[in-house]
Design a protein around this motif. Structure first.
Motif, mmCIF file in Angstrom:
data_model
loop_
_atom_site.group_PDB
_atom_site.id
_atom_site.type_symbol
_atom_site.label_atom_id
_atom_site.label_comp_id
_atom_site.label_asym_id
_atom_site.label_seq_id
_atom_site.Cartn_x
_atom_site.Cartn_y
_atom_site.Cartn_z
ATOM 1 N N GLU A 1 11.078 -9.953 -3.738
ATOM 2 C CA GLU A 1 11.600 -8.746 -4.368
ATOM 3 C C GLU A 1 10.463 -7.764 -4.601
ATOM 4 O O GLU A 1 9.309 -8.164 -4.763
ATOM 5 C CB GLU A 1 12.289 -9.071 -5.686
ATOM 6 N N VAL A 2 10.813 -6.492 -4.570
ATOM 7 C CA VAL A 2 9.832 -5.459 -4.880
ATOM 8 C C VAL A 2 9.778 -5.348 -6.397
ATOM 9 O O VAL A 2 10.765 -4.970 -7.035
ATOM 10 C CB VAL A 2 10.213 -4.107 -4.230
ATOM 11 N N ALA A 3 8.644 -5.726 -6.959
ATOM 12 C CA ALA A 3 8.490 -5.664 -8.409
ATOM 13 C C ALA A 3 8.208 -4.227 -8.855
ATOM 14 O O ALA A 3 8.666 -3.780 -9.902
ATOM 15 C CB ALA A 3 7.362 -6.589 -8.864
ATOM 16 N N LYS A 4 7.430 -3.509 -8.035
ATOM 17 C CA LYS A 4 7.095 -2.114 -8.331
ATOM 18 C C LYS A 4 6.978 -1.390 -7.002
ATOM 19 O O LYS A 4 6.178 -1.758 -6.153
ATOM 20 C CB LYS A 4 5.771 -2.040 -9.090
ATOM 21 N N ALA A 5 7.811 -0.370 -6.816
ATOM 22 C CA ALA A 5 7.802 0.388 -5.558
ATOM 23 C C ALA A 5 6.547 1.254 -5.479
ATOM 24 O O ALA A 5 6.097 1.802 -6.491
ATOM 25 C CB ALA A 5 9.044 1.256 -5.461
ATOM 26 N N PRO A 6 5.979 1.400 -4.278
ATOM 27 C CA PRO A 6 4.814 2.275 -4.131
ATOM 28 C C PRO A 6 5.237 3.745 -4.212
ATOM 29 O O PRO A 6 6.391 4.082 -3.961
ATOM 30 C CB PRO A 6 4.294 1.946 -2.730
ATOM 31 N N ARG A 7 4.298 4.592 -4.605
ATOM 32 C CA ARG A 7 4.553 6.041 -4.636
ATOM 33 C C ARG A 7 3.611 6.693 -3.629
ATOM 34 O O ARG A 7 2.402 6.497 -3.678
ATOM 35 C CB ARG A 7 4.302 6.600 -6.037
ATOM 36 N N VAL B 1 0.250 5.591 -5.480
ATOM 37 C CA VAL B 1 0.144 4.395 -6.309
ATOM 38 C C VAL B 1 0.670 3.217 -5.491
ATOM 39 O O VAL B 1 1.779 3.288 -4.941
ATOM 40 C CB VAL B 1 0.970 4.535 -7.606
ATOM 41 N N ASN B 2 -0.137 2.157 -5.413
ATOM 42 C CA ASN B 2 0.312 0.953 -4.717
ATOM 43 C C ASN B 2 1.459 0.303 -5.476
ATOM 44 O O ASN B 2 1.537 0.394 -6.703
ATOM 45 C CB ASN B 2 -0.825 -0.061 -4.578
ATOM 46 N N PRO C 1 0.821 -1.209 0.000
ATOM 47 C CA PRO C 1 0.000 0.000 0.000
ATOM 48 C C PRO C 1 0.862 1.270 0.000
ATOM 49 O O PRO C 1 1.920 1.299 0.617
ATOM 50 C CB PRO C 1 -0.809 -0.092 1.287
ATOM 51 N N PHE C 2 0.387 2.282 -0.699
ATOM 52 C CA PHE C 2 1.112 3.557 -0.691
ATOM 53 C C PHE C 2 0.864 4.280 0.622
ATOM 54 O O PHE C 2 -0.134 4.057 1.298
ATOM 55 C CB PHE C 2 0.728 4.443 -1.883
ATOM 56 N N LYS C 3 1.806 5.139 0.998
ATOM 57 C CA LYS C 3 1.678 5.933 2.217
ATOM 58 C C LYS C 3 1.106 7.296 1.866
ATOM 59 O O LYS C 3 1.174 7.729 0.718
ATOM 60 C CB LYS C 3 3.039 6.088 2.896
ATOM 61 N N LYS C 4 0.554 7.960 2.892
ATOM 62 C CA LYS C 4 -0.017 9.291 2.698
ATOM 63 C C LYS C 4 0.788 10.294 3.501
ATOM 64 O O LYS C 4 1.126 10.045 4.651
ATOM 65 C CB LYS C 4 -1.480 9.323 3.157
ATOM 66 N N LYS C 5 1.079 11.408 2.862
ATOM 67 C CA LYS C 5 1.839 12.471 3.512
ATOM 68 C C LYS C 5 1.087 13.779 3.300
ATOM 69 O O LYS C 5 0.569 14.032 2.221
ATOM 70 C CB LYS C 5 3.236 12.551 2.894
ATOM 71 N N THR C 6 1.031 14.603 4.346
ATOM 72 C CA THR C 6 0.379 15.904 4.255
ATOM 73 C C THR C 6 1.425 16.985 4.449
ATOM 74 O O THR C 6 2.245 16.902 5.360
ATOM 75 C CB THR C 6 -0.717 16.045 5.331
#
Length: 138
Positions: free
Chosen positions: A63-69, A37-38, A14-19
């Motif tokens: 392995e991380v196939a696609k890093a979250p954004r 983006v997950n 899951p992607f993280k949220k930042k404010t």
């Protein structure tokens, strides 16, 4: 009869949220600056079967196939000057009178934000002084 095979599982990261605060936006206005983006993680297991029945499962590699954004949301802090002041008298700097006020860059969800350090000269009604040393948002 004993057999083994490799099984690949894909899991969501899951992607993280930042404010973040933005003094060019009107106070309380929220704008998503970067959409979250997950990501995905590939897990490879060695699975053992005895007579066709699964008897073991061991993680061989991952392995991380696609890093979250991370999702970045900007929250406006621009305050129009008010004739009556509108500042809470419990603080040395102007802390707006609102339903809730949080320190800029922290994990709070507003609707108002202030940047410190700010001296607490009365009651810390917004709980901005986390370590209770008389200085808020440090």
């Amino acid at each position: 009869m004993v057999t083994t095979k490799e099984v690949v599982e894909v899991r969501v990261i899951p992607f993280k949220k930042k404010t973040v605060t933005d003094d060019s936006l009107a106070k309380g206005e929220r704008v998503v600056r970067t959409a979250g983006v997950n990501g995905t993680r590939r897990l490879v297991y060695r699975v053992t079967f005895v007579n066709g029945v699964q008897t073991g499962k061991k993680l061989v590699r991952q392995e991380v196939a696609k890093a979250p954004r991370s999702q970045v949301t900007a929250v406006g802090t621009k305050v129009e000057e008010q004739a009556g002041g509108g500042c809470d008298p419990n603080y040395s700097e102007c802390v707006p009178i609102a339903s809730d006020v949080d320190c800029s860059g922290g994990s709070g969800d507003g609707p108002e934000y202030v940047a410190g350090p700010i001296d607490v000269i009365g009651s810390d009604i917004y709980r901005l002084d986390a370590d209770h040393d008389g200085v808020a948002c440090e």
